[in-house]
Design a protein around this motif. Structure first.
Motif, PDB file in Angstrom:
ATOM      1  N   ASN A   1      21.596   1.800  32.337  1.00 34.47           N
ATOM      2  CA  ASN A   1      21.936   0.415  32.661  1.00 34.47           C
ATOM      3  C   ASN A   1      23.243   0.383  33.446  1.00 34.47           C
ATOM      4  O   ASN A   1      23.815   1.424  33.778  1.00 34.47           O
ATOM      5  N   GLY A   2      23.715  -0.812  33.742  1.00 29.97           N
ATOM      6  CA  GLY A   2      24.923  -0.955  34.522  1.00 29.97           C
ATOM      7  C   GLY A   2      26.136  -0.334  33.862  1.00 29.97           C
ATOM      8  O   GLY A   2      27.044   0.156  34.534  1.00 29.97           O
ATOM      9  N   GLY A   3      26.153  -0.338  32.537  1.00 27.37           N
ATOM     10  CA  GLY A   3      27.253   0.282  31.815  1.00 27.37           C
ATOM     11  C   GLY A   3      27.292   1.787  32.005  1.00 27.37           C
ATOM     12  O   GLY A   3      28.365   2.380  32.118  1.00 27.37           O
ATOM     13  N   ASP A   4      26.119   2.419  32.021  1.00 32.10           N
ATOM     14  CA  ASP A   4      26.051   3.866  32.252  1.00 32.10           C
ATOM     15  C   ASP A   4      26.580   4.211  33.637  1.00 32.10           C
ATOM     16  O   ASP A   4      27.260   5.228  33.829  1.00 32.10           O
ATOM     17  N   ASN A   5      26.255   3.374  34.603  1.00 31.01           N
ATOM     18  CA  ASN A   5      26.735   3.602  35.968  1.00 31.01           C
ATOM     19  C   ASN A   5      28.256   3.468  36.052  1.00 31.01           C
ATOM     20  O   ASN A   5      28.945   4.307  36.648  1.00 31.01           O
TER      21      ASN A   5
END
Length: 305
Positions: free
Chosen positions: A115-119
């Protein structure tokens, strides 16, 4: 330009929170590893639910993902060891670089549930691998003088600003995308989101979206926050109120929509918008009110001495 260069090279203006951020991210990585421990074979092994394909980048440098899947547990042990070393400040920037590379590798081995957090997390680890995040919260406090502290300070400050600018860019791009979506433009996005079974985090979701004013306010407030955060966060007087709103927004998503991962990562970046001077004033105020904390700090300093 000379003033900017002097500001970047003079001192590590965010050494306190950079150290806290290093520890927080390492604990986050260990937490994620612990949660997924029983599913590691399914995520990274030869029996992964992903189709066994070679990543273009990894293939170009001669790495075969299928081979890595066959020996994934060795990578997990190496990864766990490096994260713990990074947490303790052992190996410093060299350890940081290897942690980033392994996080990147694992994300490429299983990119279906990112998700965006992983990125954002990946880029934060990349930026921090060039920074001095080891002035505090380390097992062994090095007393060696840097050969060129100006270069070290510049790289560290640039890393901190890179994370902050990356966060601003993420918000702005998300806000622009929302502004071009009919449900956000018309002020009803919260209604449709909360009505989906996947995002019913509480039994109050239906009651919340039954109120038109709440739907309208939460939809436009989210949109305006993401669009104007990149500008308003640099206004000192608005910084704390804006961060409070951001924390409420992300915690609301966490609780009511059951989207967990990236909420904490985004909140962790907020601390970089405050300098050492501001944290020192806060700590001095807290120690004055709570002498036990001052005693603990004294014992910690004696331990490092």
């Amino acid at each position: 330009m000379h003033t900017l260069f002097h500001h970047l090279t003079q001192t590590n203006t965010r050494s306190i929170y950079l150290s806290i951020l290093r520890v927080a991210l390492c604990l986050w990585l260990l937490k994620e590893l612990t949660i997924n421990w029983t599913s590691l074979e399914l995520l990274y092994g030869t029996h992964s639910f992903l189709v066994a394909q070679n990543d273009i980048l990894l293939t170009s440098i001669g790495v075969n993902i299928q081979y890595l899947r066959e020996h994934y547990f060795v990578l997990i042990i190496l990864y766990t060891t490096l994260v713990i070393l990074y947490l303790l400040g052992i190996g410093r920037n060299l350890t940081a670089i290897f942690v980033f590379l392994l996080v990147e590798l694992f994300q490429r081995m299983n990119n279906i549930n990112l998700n965006g957090g992983d990125n954002l997390l990946k880029f934060m680890l990349l930026y921090l691998s060039f920074a001095n995040t080891f002035q505090y919260l380390v097992l062994f406090n090095s007393h060696k003088v840097k050969k060129d502290p100006a270069v070290c300070n510049m790289l560290t400050n640039l890393a901190a600003y890179s994370i902050m600018f990356h966060l601003c860019l993420a918000y702005f791009i998300s806000g622009i995308s929302k502004a071009h979506a009919d449900v956000w433009y018309n002020g009803v996005a919260t209604y449709y989101t909360f009505s989906l079974e996947r995002f019913k985090g509480t039994s109050y979701n239906e009651a919340i979206v039954s109120n038109g004013w709440i739907v309208l306010i939460t939809t436009y407030a989210t949109l305006l926050f993401e669009l104007y955060f990149p500008v308003l966060i640099w206004v000192r007087k608005l910084r704390i109120p804006l961060i409070i709103v951001g924390i409420c927004l992300h915690m609301g998503i966490y609780i009511f929509m059951m989207i967990y991962g990236f909420q904490i990562i985004f909140i962790l970046t907020y601390g970089l918008f405050f300098t050492n001077e501001e944290y020192s004033k806060l700590f001095a105020f807290v120690k004055q009110r709570h002498p036990a904390i001052a005693d603990f700090e004294m014992k910690y300093r004696r331990f490092l001495a």
